[in-house]
Design a protein around this motif. Structure first.
Motif, mmCIF file in Angstrom:
data_model
loop_
_atom_site.group_PDB
_atom_site.id
_atom_site.type_symbol
_atom_site.label_atom_id
_atom_site.label_comp_id
_atom_site.label_asym_id
_atom_site.label_seq_id
_atom_site.Cartn_x
_atom_site.Cartn_y
_atom_site.Cartn_z
ATOM 1 N N ASN A 1 35.650 -12.656 31.445
ATOM 2 C CA ASN A 1 35.662 -11.871 30.207
ATOM 3 C C ASN A 1 35.660 -10.367 30.498
ATOM 4 N N LEU A 2 36.445 -9.972 31.497
ATOM 5 C CA LEU A 2 36.573 -8.563 31.863
ATOM 6 C C LEU A 2 37.976 -8.074 31.520
ATOM 7 N N GLN A 3 38.040 -6.921 30.887
ATOM 8 C CA GLN A 3 39.322 -6.301 30.581
ATOM 9 C C GLN A 3 39.602 -5.251 31.656
ATOM 10 N N LEU A 4 40.491 -5.583 32.587
ATOM 11 C CA LEU A 4 40.750 -4.695 33.717
ATOM 12 C C LEU A 4 42.181 -4.177 33.681
ATOM 13 N N ALA A 5 42.319 -2.855 33.788
ATOM 14 C CA ALA A 5 43.648 -2.263 33.891
ATOM 15 C C ALA A 5 44.257 -2.641 35.234
ATOM 16 N N GLN A 6 45.578 -2.636 35.302
ATOM 17 C CA GLN A 6 46.273 -3.053 36.521
ATOM 18 C C GLN A 6 45.900 -2.193 37.717
ATOM 19 N N ASP A 7 45.674 -0.891 37.479
ATOM 20 C CA ASP A 7 45.354 -0.002 38.608
ATOM 21 C C ASP A 7 43.928 -0.177 39.117
ATOM 22 N N LYS A 8 43.143 -1.023 38.456
ATOM 23 C CA LYS A 8 41.777 -1.321 38.925
ATOM 24 C C LYS A 8 41.763 -2.500 39.898
ATOM 25 N N CYS A 9 42.928 -3.122 40.116
ATOM 26 C CA CYS A 9 43.015 -4.313 40.959
ATOM 27 C C CYS A 9 43.996 -4.071 42.096
ATOM 28 N N HIS A 10 43.638 -4.551 43.290
ATOM 29 C CA HIS A 10 44.475 -4.298 44.470
ATOM 30 C C HIS A 10 44.492 -5.526 45.375
ATOM 31 N N LYS A 11 45.689 -5.880 45.843
ATOM 32 C CA LYS A 11 45.847 -6.961 46.823
ATOM 33 C C LYS A 11 46.288 -6.366 48.152
ATOM 34 N N ASP B 1 45.415 -14.855 40.721
ATOM 35 C CA ASP B 1 45.933 -13.967 39.689
ATOM 36 C C ASP B 1 44.773 -13.191 39.066
ATOM 37 N N PHE B 2 44.815 -11.860 39.131
ATOM 38 C CA PHE B 2 43.722 -11.042 38.619
ATOM 39 C C PHE B 2 43.501 -11.264 37.118
ATOM 40 N N HIS B 3 44.585 -11.493 36.397
ATOM 41 C CA HIS B 3 44.460 -11.718 34.954
ATOM 42 C C HIS B 3 43.655 -12.984 34.675
ATOM 43 N N THR B 4 43.929 -14.045 35.465
ATOM 44 C CA THR B 4 43.197 -15.305 35.276
ATOM 45 C C THR B 4 41.718 -15.124 35.575
ATOM 46 N N LEU B 5 41.417 -14.443 36.676
ATOM 47 C CA LEU B 5 40.013 -14.202 37.020
ATOM 48 C C LEU B 5 39.348 -13.326 35.965
ATOM 49 N N GLY B 6 40.075 -12.340 35.459
ATOM 50 C CA GLY B 6 39.539 -11.500 34.385
ATOM 51 C C GLY B 6 39.206 -12.315 33.151
ATOM 52 N N GLN B 7 40.078 -13.294 32.827
ATOM 53 C CA GLN B 7 39.811 -14.180 31.693
ATOM 54 C C GLN B 7 38.526 -14.975 31.920
#
Length: 634
Positions: free
Chosen positions: A413-423, A404-410
Motif C-alpha cells: 500500500n505504498l505509492q512510489l514514483a518511478q524515480d524512487k525505485c532502482h534495479k 515488479d515494483f508496482h506489484t510490491l507497492g500494491q
C-alpha cells in the motif's frame, strides 16, 4: 562526521561498477526523504551501498533484518569504516534475549523465567550488575564497561577481527565475553542510545517494540533500512494479525496471581478481576469448541457470544481486560503482559472486508483475526505502515529480488514514483549460467511421476557440474526423502567444502541468511515454490483479492512469493566475486505458465534471464552442463 561523500564511508580501495549507481540512488532518496526501493543481486554489497550514503548525509541508521548474515555484514562494515576511515562510529546489534542471556541456557530460557528472575525474585545477578535494585539507574560498572567496548570499536576495531580485517568479525561473541558478568541484552540496549548504526529484528519496526523505539530515539535523525523487503508484505500481515489463545490467557492468569498476592503494596486490582479472567477463559474455550473450524466467523456473532456469557456489554469486558493488562505491565515484576485479549476484542469491532475472523483447526483454542492485505490496516496503536515510515527521516527497502515494483507497492500500500525505485542490472563479475528445465514440473498431480526425473537430474548435475550441488526443495517432505537417500542437509554444510550434494527446503528457517553455500558450484531448484493453496486462509485471501483486483492480478500478488523465494535461494551460491556458477530451475513454469504466461520469467532478475538457456530433457541438461563446465573443471 564532517565528510559528505559516500566514498568517505567506504572502507575499500574502490567501488565496484554496480555500487556507484546504487549509492547515487540512495543519496538521492536520503536527500529527498520519504520512501524508496532498490533491487540488487546477492553478493553485490547492498549493505555498504545503503549505509555509506546515509552516513554521508549526516544521518544515523537503523537496519531491520531477519537474518544473522546481514547483521554480521553491517557490523563488519561499520568496524571496517572505523579502521580505514577513522570515523569513530558506534554500532549496536540487538538480538533476542534467548541468545544474549547469561543466566539461563538457551534451551532453558523463557521470557517468564527471565522476568521473574529480574523483577520479582531479583535473583538475576547479571541484570543487577547493570542496574540499581530499582531497575532504572545504571551502575558505574556497566557504564565503564560500555565505555571500554565503544573505545575499542572507535579506536581499535581490528581487535574485533580475530582472523584479520579481511575475515568476518567476531564482534557479537566478543561483546558477550566482555559483558560476561552483565546482562548482555540490557547492555546492548544501553549501547543503542549511543550508536550511529542500530541493527534490529523486523518486529522493532512493525510491532509493539516500535513504541519503545519511538520514546528512546529521535527517529527523524535516522534512515530506516529494510533488508529482504520482498518478505515485508507477509511479515506485515502477520504483525497486523491478532490472536486470542487459551495458552496466552493461562499465562496472563499466572501473572495476575503474582500481582494480586504480592504483600505490602496497595493495588486497585482485586480477586474479582482474577475470577473475571477465569470466566473469560472458559468462555473462549467453549466458543472455540462449539464453533465451525476454518470458516469465516461474523465478528458480531463473536461479540454477542461473549456479551451473553459474561452478562455485560463488550465495552465493559474490554475495560476489565485492559485494567488487568495495565496492572500487570505497570507492576515492577513484569515488562509485558503475556496476552492482549482486550486488544483482540477491540479489533473485532473494526474487522473490515479486507480481514477475516476464524477458528483455525490446526491451533487448538485459538481465535484469529488476519488481514488479506496490508492496506490501511493498523500495525501499532492505530499506526499504519505509512504512519510508521513517516516517523523516520527516510526509509529504504531493498532485496536481491523485488520483481515488479508496482506489484510490491500494491502489496505494501505504498505509492512510489518511478524515480524512487532502482534495479541494479550488474553483478560482481560472476560467470553465470541459468538452465530452465522444461521437462520437469512440480504440479501436485505430477509429483510422484516426476520424482525419478528430479533425482536423476541431481545425479547428472553432480556428475557433470564439478561435483557440488545445492538442492532447494519446495516441501520438507522432499528434503526428508533426499536425506533418507543419503544426501546431506543444507544445515550440515561446512563452509569450506566444494564437493557433495546438499538439500534443504527453500522456505526453511535460515535458508536465506546463510552464506555456507558460497563455494558450491551448482544450485538446483526442485520445482516452483508456490504458496499452499490448500490452506484455508489463503483460499479466502485469493477470493478477496480476485474480487478487488481481478483473477490475473490476484494470482500475481499471491504467487510473487515463488519468484522471491527462488531468487533468494539461488543467490546462496552467488556470494563469491569472480566465481563461476550454474543455477538450474527445475520447472517449466519458470519460463511459461498456463495461466500467468511469462509472469515468473518476466520477474526473474535480468542477471538470470540474460544468462539462461532452455532444455527439454535430462540428456540436454547433461550437454549444457558439459558445455559450461568442461572436462577440465570437473
Amino acid at each position: 562526521m564532517n565528510s559528505r561523500e559516500p566514498q568517505d564511508f567506504v572502507p575499500y580501495p574502490k567501488l565496484r561498477p554496480n555500487q556507484k549507481e546504487i549509492m547515487e540512488h540512495v543519496v538521492k532518496l536520503v536527500g529527498e526523504g520519504g520512501v524508496g526501493m532498490f533491487e540488487s543481486p546477492c553478493g553485490t554489497g547492498k549493505t555498504i551501498c545503503s549505509l555509506a550514503p546515509a552516513l554521508a548525509k549526516g544521518k544515523k541508521v537503523i537496519l531491520v533484518t531477519p537474518n544473522y548474515g546481514t547483521r554480521n555484514a553491517m557490523v563488519d562494515e561499520v568496524l571496517k569504516i572505523n579502521h580505514a576511515k577513522k570515523k569513530g562510529l558506534v554500532v549496536a546489534d540487538l538480538r533476542g534475549k534467548r541468545s544474549m542471556c547469561p543466566n539461563f541456557k538457551p534451551d532453558e530460557f523463557s521470557y517468564q523465567k527471565c522476568t521473574l528472575a529480574k523483577r520479582y525474585e531479583k535473583s538475576c545477578r547479571y541484570y543487577y550488575k547493570v542496574f540499581e535494585k530499582n531497575g532504572k539507574d545504571v551502575l558505574d560498572g556497566a557504564t565503564s564497561k560500555l565505555s571500554q567496548i565503544t573505545t575499542i570499536m572507535k579506536d581499535s576495531p581490528s581487535e574485533y577481527f580475530t582472523e584479520g580485517m579481511e575475515s568476518q568479525s567476531d564482534f557479537f561473541e566478543k561483546f558477550q565475553g566482555l559483558c560476561k558478568n552483565f546482562c548482555g541484552y540490557e547492555m546492548m540496549r544501553l549501547l543503542m542510545k549511543k550508536a550511529d548504526v542500530i541493527i534490529l529484528d523486523y518486529y522493532w519496526a512493525i510491532g509493539f517494540p516500535f513504541m519503545i523505539l519511538q520514546k528512546q530515539l529521535k527517529l527523524k535523525d535516522y534512515v530506516l533500512l529494510i533488508d529482504e523487503a520482498d518478505r515485508l508484505p507477509s511479515r506485515l500481515e502477520n504483525a497486523m494479525s491478532s490472536t486470542l489463545s487459551l495458552t496466552g490467557l493461562a499465562r496472563l492468569e499466572k501473572q495476575l496471581k503474582v500481582v494480586i498476592h504480592k504483600d505490602g503494596k496497595e493495588k486497585e486490582i482485586a480477586k474479582a478481576d482474577l475470577d473475571f479472567l477465569k470466566k473469560f477463559q472458559f468462555a473462549v474455550s467453549d466458543f472455540w469448541y462449539i464453533s465451525e473450524k476454518d470458516e469465516a466467523l461474523k465478528p458480531s456473532k463473536i461479540i454477542r457470544y461473549f456479551e451473553s456469557e459474561l452478562n455485560q456489554p463488550l465495552e465493559n469486558i474490554v475495560f476489565r481486560l485492559a485494567k488487568i493488562r495495565q496492572a500487570i505491565t505497570e507492576d515492577d515484576d513484569y515488562e509485558r503482559a503475556m496476552a492482549l485479549p482486550d486488544l483482540f476484542l477491540e479489533k473485532l469491532e473494526h474487522v473490515t472486508d479486507s480481514m477475516i475472523a476464524y477458528c483455525d483447526s490446526k491451533d487448538v483454542g485459538v481465535l484469529k483475526i488476519k488481514p488479506f492485505e496490508v492496506g490501511n490496516n493498523s500495525l501499532v496503536e492505530d499506526l499504519t505502515l505509512n504512519d510508521i515510515f513517516s516517523e523516520f527521516h527516510s526509509v529504504i527497502l531493498y532485496s536481491a529480488t523485488m520483481g515488479d515494483f508496482h506489484t510490491l507497492g500494491q502489496l505494501l500500500n505504498l505509492q512510489l514514483a518511478q524515480d524512487k525505485c532502482h534495479k541494479n542490472e550488474i553483478h560482481n563479475d560472476v560467470n553465470l549460467k541459468v538452465i530452465i528445465h522444461l521437462g520437469l514440473s512440480s504440479l501436485y498431480r505430477l509429483r510422484d511421476e516426476m520424482r525419478p526425473k528430479y533425482t536423476r537430474a541431481i545425479s547428472i548435475i553432480e556428475e557433470n557440474g564439478g561435483g557440488s550441488v545445492l538442492v532447494g526443495t519446495i516441501t520438507k517432505l522432499e528434503t526428508n526423502k533426499l536425506a533418507d537417500s543419503g544426501i546431506r542437509r543444507f544445515s550440515e554444510m561446512a563452509g569450506v567444502e566444494h564437493k557433495g550434494v546438499y538439500a534443504g527446503s527453500i522456505r526453511a528457517k535460515g535458508s536465506r541468511g546463510s552464506n555456507l553455500a558460497k563455494n558450491i558450484k551448482n544450485n538446483f531448484v526442485w520445482g516452483l515454490p508456490l504458496p499452499n493453496y490448500g490452506d484455508f486462509f489463503l483460499k479466502k485471501k485469493v477470493k478477496y483479492l480476485e474480487s478487488k483486483y481481478g483473477q490475473e492480478n490476484a494470482s500475481k500478488l499471491v504467487n510473487m512469493i515463488a519468484v522471491y523465494d527462488t531468487v533468494q535461494w539461488a543467490g546462496r551460491i552467488l556470494r563469491k566475486e569472480g566465481s563461476k556458477r550454474c543455477i538450474i530451475l527445475g520447472d517449466k513454469r519458470f519460463f511459461i505458465d498456463r495461466q500467468l504466461k511469462k509472469f515468473y520469467w518476466d520477474n526473474l532478475p535480468s542477471l538470470m534471464r540474460d544468462n539462461s538457456v532452455l532444455v527439454i530433457s535430462n540428456n540436454e541438461l547433461k550437454r549444457e552442463l558439459n558445455a559450461f563446465w568442461g572436462k577440465s573443471e570437473r
